[in-house]
Write a protein that holds these residues in place. Sequence first.
Motif, mmCIF file in Angstrom:
data_model
loop_
_atom_site.group_PDB
_atom_site.id
_atom_site.type_symbol
_atom_site.label_atom_id
_atom_site.label_comp_id
_atom_site.label_asym_id
_atom_site.label_seq_id
_atom_site.Cartn_x
_atom_site.Cartn_y
_atom_site.Cartn_z
ATOM 1 N N GLY A 54 20.040 13.543 -34.660
ATOM 2 C CA GLY A 54 19.249 12.614 -33.832
ATOM 3 C C GLY A 54 18.634 13.294 -32.532
ATOM 4 N N VAL A 55 17.888 12.443 -31.871
ATOM 5 C CA VAL A 55 17.432 13.118 -30.398
ATOM 6 C C VAL A 55 18.044 12.489 -29.208
ATOM 7 N N ASP A 56 18.823 13.402 -28.641
ATOM 8 C CA ASP A 56 19.523 12.637 -27.316
ATOM 9 C C ASP A 56 18.699 12.625 -26.236
ATOM 10 N N ASP A 57 17.755 11.413 -26.235
ATOM 11 C CA ASP A 57 16.612 11.218 -25.347
ATOM 12 C C ASP A 57 17.059 9.843 -24.788
ATOM 13 N N TYR A 58 17.981 8.997 -25.033
ATOM 14 C CA TYR A 58 18.208 7.706 -24.390
ATOM 15 C C TYR A 58 18.599 7.815 -22.902
ATOM 16 N N LYS A 59 18.159 6.904 -22.038
ATOM 17 C CA LYS A 59 18.585 6.645 -20.866
ATOM 18 C C LYS A 59 19.972 6.704 -20.653
ATOM 19 N N ASP A 60 20.467 7.291 -19.329
ATOM 20 C CA ASP A 60 21.902 7.372 -19.219
ATOM 21 C C ASP A 60 22.818 5.899 -19.273
ATOM 22 N N ASN A 61 22.118 5.023 -19.016
ATOM 23 C CA ASN A 61 23.079 3.797 -19.093
ATOM 24 C C ASN A 61 23.095 3.410 -20.621
ATOM 25 N N PHE A 62 22.536 3.960 -21.666
ATOM 26 C CA PHE A 62 22.460 3.683 -22.831
ATOM 27 C C PHE A 62 23.288 4.998 -23.814
ATOM 28 N N ARG A 63 23.316 6.080 -23.185
ATOM 29 C CA ARG A 63 23.424 7.452 -23.955
ATOM 30 C C ARG A 63 24.794 7.537 -24.257
ATOM 31 N N SER A 64 25.793 7.423 -23.356
ATOM 32 C CA SER A 64 27.155 7.745 -23.679
ATOM 33 C C SER A 64 27.928 6.948 -24.730
ATOM 34 N N GLN A 65 27.364 5.545 -24.820
ATOM 35 C CA GLN A 65 27.885 4.623 -25.808
ATOM 36 C C GLN A 65 27.383 5.183 -27.368
ATOM 37 N N ARG A 66 26.101 5.608 -27.222
ATOM 38 C CA ARG A 66 25.584 5.861 -28.582
ATOM 39 C C ARG A 66 26.308 7.043 -29.157
ATOM 40 N N LEU A 67 26.475 8.018 -28.268
ATOM 41 C CA LEU A 67 27.140 9.274 -28.757
ATOM 42 C C LEU A 67 28.483 8.962 -29.284
ATOM 43 N N LYS A 68 29.040 7.838 -28.633
ATOM 44 C CA LYS A 68 30.346 7.712 -29.145
ATOM 45 C C LYS A 68 30.470 6.869 -30.457
ATOM 46 N N ASN A 69 29.360 6.052 -30.727
ATOM 47 C CA ASN A 69 29.334 5.070 -31.714
ATOM 48 C C ASN A 69 29.227 6.024 -33.044
#
Length: 459
Positions: A54-69
């Motif tokens: 995937g591309v890690d380009d989500y803004k900070d308030n969305f990013r960490s949870q996405r990486l975890k999920n």
Amino acid sequence: MTTNRRILVDNATLSGVERLIGESQTVNLSNIDNDILCFEKLITAILFSDAIIGVDDYKDNFRSQRLKNFGFVDFLNIETEIYDSLARNAANFAKDMVFSFDGSKPAGDVVSFFESLRIDPQLRWDIFVSSEYLTLSFLVNDTRNAHYESAIDSIFRNESTDAGATSAGEGFLPNLSIEQHPEITDIKGLVRAFASSNDRYKGESSKSLLDRLVFGYGWTAERSHFYNSVAAMKEADAFLAPLRDAFCESCCRIESRSQVNNLLHRLKSRTQETLVKIVDTSGGARFAMKLPFFTAYFISKTDNPKQCIDLALQTRDIGVFRECRVILHNLAHLSNQDRYREVNSILGFLEQSCASLLKEYAVTTEGGLQTSISLGLSGPSIGIGTKLNQIFRAYRNKPFARVFRNIAQDMLNVERLGGLHDKLCSSVRKRKDAMHPQIQVTPKFMEGRGNERGRPAKL
């Protein structure tokens, strides 16, 4: 033969999956069918890949949870200079797209997009007493049953949400073109023109689709171009969100409408066939293949969507999926000699694999056999025509293979899930204010007519 087939999934797909598995709350209840299609895309990506990126380009308030999920997805950090260049090229591609109107109906290239989505919009005046409101409405056969159109509208709403959460650039809106009005180039100009030509004009209808469809067309074009460019750079295949697959299919329709329509129709009408093809003498090919709707199979074997993902990760190394990865790998790495015979041979093996998968993994519900249809492209070069050439610019003069799911067929699959639908939605968390947003619909027989409630809007 071993492969290292990598598949790139986009953030819009992962957002849909997060809502379905309950990692994020659902506000728009009309999203759920699209979220199931996003889930199907992820399951399919798992089954037909050796690794998912995937591309890690989500803004900070969305990013960490996405990486975890999604711990099984390798999220790429693309260098800023390269990312900006890819986003700039994608935005320029989107701005070159034209959203045209001829009278009250969309015209030109965007019509192919709406054909892929199986929707029929029209500009109309929504009349309330002595006031008239400009609206873009869906023409439907039955205004009491616009479930499909509501789902499509929600997908366009998602594009706006995705744009707000992604660190992409601006300036991706398509040009607006109105027949015999070259001075109008954007929505504001269009609305001003209608306002000045109608003394009873009171504004845009609150249910109008106009802004969402124009914005969504541009953002979908931008993201489709961007992710395909990243996939080419990383030697991966791109499995994009359903609306973006529909956009890619529409580009194929622009280049060869009759071939695309013929392939899809043949596969839908002939239940025994699993693959139909048109192979050019040069080795370029268009094909359509029938596969199981894998979500139906996996949810029938598990209790909830999260368990489906785990089971798919375990299943991907079963023989038939490894064989399919080899076949798709070969389609993407065609030799320079005797391409016509090679493509025909590879597609023959693909047909056998599709038949095996249907026999093993297709589920029959009360709505019938759950099968999906995908449109495919393959060949040594994609320098065939304008739109198709531009969206796959990074593959110019390279071996090439892409497959796009047909969104209309997959939406039909969701409708036919029956009791399995409840299991798929068992983890959905509805926010307190969750609702089905209202949309503007008009009976199809009123397309060229007007009455006390509305009429076609023309300048």
